[in-house]
Write an enzyme that holds these catalytic residues in place. Structure first.
Site, PDB file in Angstrom:
ATOM      1  N   ARG A  34      36.315  46.588  59.132  1.00 39.42           N
ATOM      2  CA  ARG A  34      36.738  46.848  60.399  1.00 39.42           C
ATOM      3  C   ARG A  34      35.816  48.201  61.012  1.00 39.42           C
ATOM      4  NH1 ARG A  34      43.136  47.212  60.481  1.00 39.42           N
ATOM      5  NH2 ARG A  34      43.495  45.196  59.318  1.00 39.42           N
TER       6      ARG A  34
ATOM      7  N   HIS B 184      49.829  43.325  33.710  1.00 31.64           N
ATOM      8  CA  HIS B 184      49.244  43.944  32.589  1.00 31.64           C
ATOM      9  C   HIS B 184      49.767  43.897  31.370  1.00 31.64           C
ATOM     10  CE1 HIS B 184      46.716  45.509  35.772  1.00 31.64           C
ATOM     11  NE2 HIS B 184      47.150  46.822  35.673  1.00 31.64           N
TER      12      HIS B 184
ATOM     13  N   ASP C  28      54.128  46.921  39.201  1.00 31.58           N
ATOM     14  CA  ASP C  28      52.786  47.144  39.535  1.00 31.58           C
ATOM     15  C   ASP C  28      52.317  47.145  38.249  1.00 31.58           C
ATOM     16  OD1 ASP C  28      50.687  48.555  40.472  1.00 31.58           O
ATOM     17  OD2 ASP C  28      51.028  50.505  39.418  1.00 31.58           O
TER      18      ASP C  28
END
Length: 517
Positions: free
Chosen positions: A67, A267, A262
């Site tokens: 942007r 993971h 998360d």
């Protein structure tokens, strides 16, 4: 045919000499979100390092989408600064000039700017002609998931991903892969609008780390380990990702996600799959993926056949306290955290795998912030010998044999076993045998994003989770998240500790304790 001796050179070598690197095809890499932190700190230095190692074609092109009111030169200055500050290889002006010549920037007022997509199409088409990229295109979507519908719809309309004979189209997606199982499936549907399933590369940067890949080498290239890697000899497995820092400036992201979403969903469940999977028929992506999917499909939350998430999970969040000699704020005091937040900064879960190899062996996964130290590891803890001919005094304090796969900060492998203490008395003590990459190899390990970006450009997918793996991971985690949503606030724990008391109770119920990593 006579059999070769173990030390004899094998004349039946694969045609490809492993000393010769695989170089990516000429292509255009379009990076959405090039001005973000991930691009600046990880992606752009990795691109420069790949070029510096000779792994990118001289005709490689990088198109940044952002942007900012930039032109091409502004983007080059930005990329140069990011590369010089974050690259792991020496700075070479000639390499930089070669790389910079293929850089372009396209300004987007927003990701819904239809005119900007037309400009992007024109730039990419021009590079195909002027730089000889052969129509090969990869799109790196380093953007919040909320923008995926707008971006994928407009990429599809623009013609950027229309198939062309002799060229390829690929999409690279950063985690999180959805917020739950339903949203992950929706995300897959959106990306499926623009490329085929095998051309979607979902980045889990942990899978690019040397020790994670070495799990497969350790297990399947060493005869002495594989016979022990099962429920007959293994007592339990611990998978840990501990951080000694708080959320920092990530509250806007983290407070909506929490520790389980998360890192456990991606993971840690990937680490579990690699640790527990059966031997693949080859290292081809489909073969590795098939075995990981089998394991994830067999994962159960039940303890001895009974589902009680209050007993098989734990969560917490860090309170106010001291860490490293300094006072630190509680999670609720962090900038940007909602006053009534119920987000966890620590999550632990006990899992079982319903198959012949692992029946009865618990897998304990934990992840948290503001813990005692930064460490990520997989610890395979073996059963105690059924009989010890030594006196009780000789074995007092003796622990279990353990293989620890250290993923960060010091990548390597540790083997803990018993040995006699020198002296006239029979006294046994735990000792360790260590392998570290830095001490054993002259070659420097590539940064995880180097390997992952290169593999995406090569179309080599063993290190990227497939959509079914993502779906199965959410199948495991969704009930945990739903249970926590109706279970009040997370338990508070002290910064610099190893988490809330409920996490220690999780193992204590089984007569076990967490490793003091």
């Amino acid at each position: 045919m006579s059999r070769l001796s173990p030390s004899a050179p094998n004349p039946l070598l694969e045609a490809r000499d492993l000393r010769l690197p695989r170089i990516a095809d000429p292509c255009v890499l379009v990076m959405f979100g090039i001005t973000g932190d991930l691009a600046r700190h990880k992606l752009l230095p990795a691109v420069y390092d790949l070029a510096n190692r000779g792994l990118l074609s001289p005709r490689f092109c990088l198109v940044g989408v952002g942007r900012r009111p930039w032109g091409d030169e502004s983007m080059r200055r930005y990329v140069k600064q990011a590369a010089r500050s974050g690259a792991r290889t020496p700075w070479r002006p000639a390499i930089w000039e070669q790389l910079a010549a293929g850089m372009r920037f396209v300004e987007f007022s927003s990701f819904e700017d239809d005119v900007a997509y037309q400009s992007l199409t024109d730039v990419v088409t021009s590079l195909d002609a002027s730089r000889g990229t052969g129509g090969n295109r990869a799109f790196y979507l380093s953007i919040p998931p909320g923008w995926f519908p707008a971006v994928t719809e407009r990429i599809a309309r623009s013609g950027l991903v229309d198939e062309a004979v002799g060229s390829w189209r690929r999409v690279v997606v950063e985690k999180p892969f959805g917020h739950d199982r339903a949203s992950a499936r929706k995300l897959d549907e959106l990306v499926g609008r623009i490329v085929r399933p095998d051309d979607v590369f979902r980045v889990d940067h942990y899978l690019g780390k040397e020790t994670v890949q070495n799990i497969l080498a350790l297990r399947f290239a060493n005869t002495m380990l594989e016979p022990l890697w099962n429920q007959r000899y293994v007592d339990h497995v611990q998978v840990t990702m501990a951080e000694d820092i708080g959320i920092g400036t990530r509250a806007g992201y983290y407070d909506m996600i929490g520790s389980a979403r998360d890192v456990i969903q991606n993971h840690l469940l990937q680490l579990l799959a690699l640790t527990a999977m059966e031997e693949p028929t080859s290292m081809e992506a489909h073969a590795v993926r098939t075995e990981k999917e089998k394991v994830l499909d067999a994962v159960r939350l039940e303890r001895d056949g009974v589902l009680d998430l209050g007993l098989s999970t734990a969560r917490g969040r860090y309170g106010v306290g001291f860490q490293g000699g300094q006072r630190v704020r509680s999670y609720l005091e962090e900038d940007g955290v909602a006053p009534g937040s119920r987000t966890e900064t620590y999550a632990a879960v006990r899992l079982e795998i319903a198959n012949r190899r692992w029946a009865g062996v618990p897998f304990y996964l934990r992840a948290g912030k503001r813990l005692a130290r930064r460490v990520t590891e997989v610890a395979v803890v073996f059963k105690q010998p059924p009989f010890l001919p030594f006196g009780q005094a000789a074995t007092a304090g003796l622990g279990a044999n353990t293989i620890v796969l250290r993923i960060q900060p010091d990548e390597g492998i540790t083997l803990r076993l018993a040995s006699k203490v020198p002296g006239t008395q029979m006294e046994l003590r735990d000792v360790t045998m260590d392998f570290g990459y830095g001490a054993s190899f002259n070659e420097e390990s590539p940064e995880a994003y180097e390997r992952l970006i290169l593999d995406a450009l090569l179309g080599d997918a063993p290190l990227f989770p497939h959509q079914r793996e993502v779906d199965l991971s959410w199948r495991i985690l969704d009930p945990v998240i739903e249970h926590w949503a109706s279970s009040g606030v997370p338990e508070e724990y002290r910064p610099g500790s190893w988490g809330p008391s409920s996490a220690h109770d999780l193992l204590a119920r089984d007569g076990r304790t967490w490793r003091r990593s």
